[in-house]
Design a protein around this motif. Structure first.
Motif, PDB file in Angstrom:
ATOM      1  N   THR A   1       0.825  -1.399   0.076  1.00  0.00           N
ATOM      2  CA  THR A   1      -0.010  -0.151  -0.199  1.00  0.00           C
ATOM      3  C   THR A   1       0.865   1.114   0.088  1.00  0.00           C
ATOM      4  N   GLY A   2       0.884   1.917  -1.058  1.00  0.00           N
ATOM      5  CA  GLY A   2       1.769   3.037  -1.296  1.00  0.00           C
ATOM      6  C   GLY A   2       1.221   4.347  -1.654  1.00  0.00           C
ATOM      7  N   ALA A   3      -0.301   4.324  -1.552  1.00  0.00           N
ATOM      8  CA  ALA A   3      -1.137   5.586  -1.960  1.00  0.00           C
ATOM      9  C   ALA A   3      -0.922   6.678  -0.630  1.00  0.00           C
ATOM     10  N   GLN A   4      -1.370   7.606  -0.985  1.00  0.00           N
ATOM     11  CA  GLN A   4      -1.413   8.800  -0.197  1.00  0.00           C
ATOM     12  C   GLN A   4      -2.336   8.676   0.757  1.00  0.00           C
ATOM     13  N   TYR A   5      -2.363   7.817   1.904  1.00  0.00           N
ATOM     14  CA  TYR A   5      -3.337   7.536   3.144  1.00  0.00           C
ATOM     15  C   TYR A   5      -2.355   7.036   4.147  1.00  0.00           C
ATOM     16  N   GLU A   6      -3.316   6.433   4.973  1.00  0.00           N
ATOM     17  CA  GLU A   6      -2.556   5.798   6.205  1.00  0.00           C
ATOM     18  C   GLU A   6      -1.839   4.546   5.898  1.00  0.00           C
ATOM     19  N   GLY A   7      -2.403   3.593   4.852  1.00  0.00           N
ATOM     20  CA  GLY A   7      -1.511   2.358   4.673  1.00  0.00           C
ATOM     21  C   GLY A   7      -0.210   2.684   4.492  1.00  0.00           C
ATOM     22  N   LEU A   8       0.232   3.767   3.915  1.00  0.00           N
ATOM     23  CA  LEU A   8       1.692   4.013   3.654  1.00  0.00           C
ATOM     24  C   LEU A   8       2.129   4.542   4.970  1.00  0.00           C
ATOM     25  N   VAL A   9       1.722   5.156   5.768  1.00  0.00           N
ATOM     26  CA  VAL A   9       1.999   5.609   7.124  1.00  0.00           C
ATOM     27  C   VAL A   9       2.345   4.490   7.868  1.00  0.00           C
ATOM     28  N   VAL A  10       1.407   3.290   8.029  1.00  0.00           N
ATOM     29  CA  VAL A  10       1.585   2.164   8.725  1.00  0.00           C
ATOM     30  C   VAL A  10       2.841   1.555   8.169  1.00  0.00           C
ATOM     31  N   HIS A  11       3.248   1.253   6.999  1.00  0.00           N
ATOM     32  CA  HIS A  11       4.497   0.750   6.341  1.00  0.00           C
ATOM     33  C   HIS A  11       5.590   1.564   7.201  1.00  0.00           C
ATOM     34  N   TYR A  12       5.867   2.690   7.015  1.00  0.00           N
ATOM     35  CA  TYR A  12       6.722   3.530   7.629  1.00  0.00           C
ATOM     36  C   TYR A  12       6.671   3.366   9.017  1.00  0.00           C
TER      37      TYR A  12
ATOM     38  N   VAL B   1      -1.738  13.844  12.682  1.00  0.00           N
ATOM     39  CA  VAL B   1      -0.380  13.399  12.335  1.00  0.00           C
ATOM     40  C   VAL B   1      -0.332  12.523  11.156  1.00  0.00           C
ATOM     41  N   ALA B   2      -1.274  11.544  11.136  1.00  0.00           N
ATOM     42  CA  ALA B   2      -1.321  10.623  10.049  1.00  0.00           C
ATOM     43  C   ALA B   2      -1.362  11.461   8.747  1.00  0.00           C
ATOM     44  N   SER B   3      -2.422  12.327   8.644  1.00  0.00           N
ATOM     45  CA  SER B   3      -2.565  13.100   7.283  1.00  0.00           C
ATOM     46  C   SER B   3      -1.434  13.760   6.963  1.00  0.00           C
ATOM     47  N   VAL B   4      -0.640  14.687   7.768  1.00  0.00           N
ATOM     48  CA  VAL B   4       0.734  15.194   7.468  1.00  0.00           C
ATOM     49  C   VAL B   4       1.593  14.124   6.914  1.00  0.00           C
ATOM     50  N   MET B   5       1.829  13.190   7.612  1.00  0.00           N
ATOM     51  CA  MET B   5       2.995  12.136   7.386  1.00  0.00           C
ATOM     52  C   MET B   5       2.522  11.333   5.884  1.00  0.00           C
ATOM     53  N   SER B   6       1.185  11.160   5.815  1.00  0.00           N
ATOM     54  CA  SER B   6       0.876  10.539   4.414  1.00  0.00           C
ATOM     55  C   SER B   6       1.238  11.477   3.165  1.00  0.00           C
ATOM     56  N   LEU B   7       0.996  12.848   3.469  1.00  0.00           N
ATOM     57  CA  LEU B   7       1.410  13.919   2.443  1.00  0.00           C
ATOM     58  C   LEU B   7       3.024  13.861   2.249  1.00  0.00           C
ATOM     59  N   ILE B   8       3.741  13.786   3.164  1.00  0.00           N
ATOM     60  CA  ILE B   8       5.146  14.178   3.004  1.00  0.00           C
ATOM     61  C   ILE B   8       5.558  13.019   2.722  1.00  0.00           C
ATOM     62  N   LEU B   9       5.162  11.560   2.877  1.00  0.00           N
ATOM     63  CA  LEU B   9       5.992  10.477   2.563  1.00  0.00           C
ATOM     64  C   LEU B   9       5.463  10.117   1.036  1.00  0.00           C
ATOM     65  N   SER B  10       4.496  10.891   0.505  1.00  0.00           N
ATOM     66  CA  SER B  10       4.145  10.253  -1.013  1.00  0.00           C
ATOM     67  C   SER B  10       4.638  11.594  -1.894  1.00  0.00           C
ATOM     68  N   PRO B  11       5.159  11.136  -2.873  1.00  0.00           N
ATOM     69  CA  PRO B  11       5.614   9.593  -3.220  1.00  0.00           C
ATOM     70  C   PRO B  11       6.638   9.211  -2.754  1.00  0.00           C
ATOM     71  N   PRO B  12       6.976   7.889  -2.476  1.00  0.00           N
ATOM     72  CA  PRO B  12       8.127   7.293  -1.904  1.00  0.00           C
ATOM     73  C   PRO B  12       9.333   7.711  -2.393  1.00  0.00           C
ATOM     74  N   SER B  13       9.386   7.456  -3.765  1.00  0.00           N
ATOM     75  CA  SER B  13      10.502   7.481  -4.570  1.00  0.00           C
ATOM     76  C   SER B  13      10.932   9.124  -4.524  1.00  0.00           C
ATOM     77  N   ALA B  14      10.210  10.074  -4.216  1.00  0.00           N
ATOM     78  CA  ALA B  14      10.614  11.428  -4.127  1.00  0.00           C
ATOM     79  C   ALA B  14      11.355  11.711  -2.408  1.00  0.00           C
ATOM     80  N   ILE B  15      11.343  10.756  -1.870  1.00  0.00           N
ATOM     81  CA  ILE B  15      12.003  11.063  -0.304  1.00  0.00           C
ATOM     82  C   ILE B  15      13.400  11.311  -0.369  1.00  0.00           C
TER      83      ILE B  15
END
Length: 426
Positions: free
Chosen positions: A192-203, A388-402
């Motif tokens: 799950t890599g979409a901009q939502y909490e599923g990505l935050v959970v992996h992080y 917090v989850a909303s902010v983090m999902s925004l910042i972590l997406s897309p993972p390739s741009a980290i």
């Protein structure tokens, strides 16, 4: 399955604003569905679950007139479940007795003063034989505010016709997938890599597995330490490795499942609902569908996987606290957790339930689930988790741009702003 969260950062408000809005909204609460009243009626608010009424009926029968649980069904979506309950609790609705708590909501509801603390014999019974990860999800600031309903945890799913030995780390998973790609075999790794909490959970899982912290233990300060920076690097490595799905940035739980069922992927990181779904969705591939412990961040430390699931709380405003606690203890009993696990696919929190022979047929991977739950992680305990989850999902997406250091700096700043808002979302 742990439900997706779709909050928006722009919806943040201070607690005072929410309380004011909730009081103004009180006249329309009846439109959301109201509980029954009466001397022994216990109004339970819970998410839709196909066979849960049978659990309620069993508890009512066992109570022999002491109490009568009435199940008030919440909306199917997590946001709607939370919103309806928040409005009632903020309005001090005394006909709301048992509260449904998605695991990340506990700190928010407890900090607002909406939940009664579990103490004495009630606490002892609620905590009896509960696995460590789920048990931690019932506690806030050293006190217990809930009894566990069910839990959930993600596993590594793979094809044993192309993967001989499941990877123990993310690095091994990437290397194996790259080798399979070079050989022209199914190789993609889906998650799950979409901009939502599923990505935050992996992080969060990666951070916990590295012994890092995103937020301080008291839930007030953004830390984003060295372990959190290393976790950012791992996410970027995965996203830029050439083995991630082309749809990574749009992938949520069910989309990940469906993509694996098409037969082009070798690895899937997802919740256990994918196992029965695979038997129906692709019976031929199901014969090759296996599982293993979620990969760790390093070779010398096993993963600490972020749990899902739900808990039961007792409302501070109930007029029948003794009956509400008694009813909740029945709902969380080993027998009822076993029934729900077998009939509604929600994994139990009670250790001994996994030893029941009935579990093996429906959960052939039960020992892997139990192993992960013994040293699982929870999402940071903060009343501002929605923000917090909303902010983090925004910042972590897309993972390739980290950019690990720059992204970490941004996380420290914006997560702290989310924490300082001290708001709960309406």
């Amino acid at each position: 399955m742990d439900g997706p969260w779709r909050g928006s950062r722009t919806r943040r408000v201070r607690t005072l604003s929410l309380l004011t809005a909730a009081v103004v909204a009180t006249p329309v609460l009846a439109a959301c569905g109201g509980g029954e009243s009466g001397g022994n009626i216990i109004n339970l608010y819970g998410a839709p679950e196909q066979n849960f009424q049978k659990v309620v009926d069993r508890c009512n029968q066992q109570a022999a007139g002491k109490y009568q649980i009435v199940w008030n069904k919440l909306p199917r979506e997590a946001d709607g479940q939370r919103e309806q309950q928040v409005r009632r609790l903020a309005a001090e609705d005394d006909e709301m007795d048992i509260v449904y708590l998605d695991s990340p909501w506990l700190a928010e509801f407890a900090e607002a003063g909406w939940l009664l603390e579990w103490t004495g014999q009630n606490k002892a019974e609620a905590e009896a034989d509960v696995l460590a990860g789920p048990l931690e999800s019932t506690r806030y600031k050293g006190k217990t505010y809930a009894a566990t309903k069910n839990t959930n945890v993600q596993l590594l799913w793979y094809r044993d016709d192309v993967v001989s030995t499941p990877p123990k780390t993310w690095g091994e998973m990437i290397s194996q997938a790259q080798q399979l790609k070079a050989e022209g075999k199914p190789h993609t790794a889906v998650l799950t890599g979409a901009q939502y909490e599923g990505l935050v959970v992996h992080y969060n899982t990666l951070v916990a597995s590295l012994g890092g912290k995103i937020i301080s233990d008291d839930g007030t300060r953004a830390v984003v330490d060295e372990g959190a920076v290393k976790a950012l690097q791992l996410l970027k490595d995965f996203a830029t490795s050439g083995i991630a799905s082309a749809s990574l940035t749009n992938s949520k739980e069910d989309g990940v499942r469906l993509e694996f069922e098409k037969g082009n992927a070798a690895f899937q990181l997802n919740w256990p609902f994918v196992y029965p779904a695979m038997q129906k969705g692709n019976p031929e591939l199901a014969k090759k569908f296996k599982w293993a412990r979620f990969p760790g961040a390093t070779a010398d430390q096993p993963s600490r996987v972020t749990i899902g699931g739900a808990n039961w709380g007792v409302s501070r405003y109930t007029r029948k606290p003794e009956l509400a606690f008694a009813a909740t203890l029945c709902l969380r009993s080993p027998e009822n957790q076993l029934f729900s696990a077998l009939n509604d696919g929600v994994p139990p929190t009670i250790d001994s339930v996994y030893d029941r022979p009935e579990m093996l047929e429906e959960y052939p991977f039960k020992e892997t689930i139990r192993e992960e739950l013994r040293d699982a992680s929870n999402r940071p305990m903060t009343p501002a988790w929605q923000n917090v989850a909303s902010v983090m999902s925004l910042i972590l997406s897309p993972p390739s741009a980290i950019d690990p250091e720059k992204t970490a700096a941004r996380l420290r700043t914006e997560v702290q702003e989310a924490l300082d808002s001290k708001g709960v979302m309406p």
